[in-house]
Motif scaffolding. Sequence first.
Motif, mmCIF file in Angstrom:
data_model
loop_
_atom_site.group_PDB
_atom_site.id
_atom_site.type_symbol
_atom_site.label_atom_id
_atom_site.label_comp_id
_atom_site.label_asym_id
_atom_site.label_seq_id
_atom_site.Cartn_x
_atom_site.Cartn_y
_atom_site.Cartn_z
ATOM 1 N N ARG A 72 20.625 -1.556 48.508
ATOM 2 C CA ARG A 72 21.787 -1.114 49.280
ATOM 3 C C ARG A 72 22.415 -2.342 49.951
ATOM 4 O O ARG A 72 21.713 -3.189 50.478
ATOM 5 N N LYS A 73 23.722 -2.439 49.893
ATOM 6 C CA LYS A 73 24.539 -3.529 50.461
ATOM 7 C C LYS A 73 24.464 -4.835 49.659
ATOM 8 O O LYS A 73 25.014 -5.841 50.070
ATOM 9 N N GLU A 74 23.793 -4.825 48.519
ATOM 10 C CA GLU A 74 23.761 -6.009 47.663
ATOM 11 C C GLU A 74 24.985 -5.980 46.751
ATOM 12 O O GLU A 74 25.416 -4.935 46.281
ATOM 13 N N ILE A 126 32.255 -5.659 44.434
ATOM 14 C CA ILE A 126 31.563 -4.430 44.038
ATOM 15 C C ILE A 126 30.186 -4.495 44.687
ATOM 16 O O ILE A 126 29.413 -5.411 44.425
ATOM 17 N N GLU A 127 29.901 -3.515 45.533
ATOM 18 C CA GLU A 127 28.689 -3.515 46.354
ATOM 19 C C GLU A 127 27.921 -2.203 46.167
ATOM 20 O O GLU A 127 28.530 -1.133 46.086
ATOM 21 N N ALA A 128 26.613 -2.292 46.114
ATOM 22 C CA ALA A 128 25.778 -1.090 46.035
ATOM 23 C C ALA A 128 25.772 -0.388 47.390
ATOM 24 O O ALA A 128 25.560 -1.037 48.412
ATOM 25 N N ILE A 129 26.024 0.922 47.392
ATOM 26 C CA ILE A 129 25.941 1.664 48.652
ATOM 27 C C ILE A 129 24.662 2.488 48.710
ATOM 28 O O ILE A 129 24.413 3.181 49.690
ATOM 29 N N SER A 130 23.877 2.385 47.677
ATOM 30 C CA SER A 130 22.520 2.926 47.639
ATOM 31 C C SER A 130 21.769 2.055 46.643
ATOM 32 O O SER A 130 22.378 1.222 45.967
#
Length: 192
Positions: free
Chosen positions: A32-34, A92-96
């Motif tokens: 998450r957040k990466e 583009i960021e992971a939100i999970s």
Amino acid sequence: MSDLKEFVSRMNLSEELSGIFMEVGEVVTLKRKEYFVRQGEPCRYLGAVLDGELRFSYCDADGEERTIAFNTNGFATEYYAFMNHVPARYSIEAISETVIYRLTYKQVIDFYEYNMEGQRFGRHIAEQLFFRRDELIFSFRCDTPEERYQKLLKVVDTSMNKLTLKDVASLIGVTPETVSRIRRKLLTDGES
């Protein structure tokens, strides 16, 4: 590996090309957040989202960040930057926690050039990205904020809880207060 097989089965490729596709890339897990892509940096990969959610965002010169898209499946990249070897225009960021099958530019081009089916598949990816962008432009020009909100609900379904009110507002081009009013109105209309 089963997530990748399931993803590839939805691509309607021949057995031969499906096998080649599954051999060329690598599966990575983003926390998450990466970030998968960072605005202003080279876009090194085309990704197939196997599990999880991504948030696409743009940060302007004043440091104001806006959510511009959301993705739970399908392909993810900053396609223009990826294909033209220029810095990414958005992040583009992971939100999970998100599992992505990623391919480098060379791997993608080699796959496209493997045979005519690979060429058609490459065209299909570009067309799908164009269709999404066309739909977004049309929606912002022709739909009301409430209609854009309802379309967003259909796209993100159960993942809506992972988006902040600010993200939702940014996605549909309104203020967070307007999103709250739309939600109240839909709840009231639903109770009638």
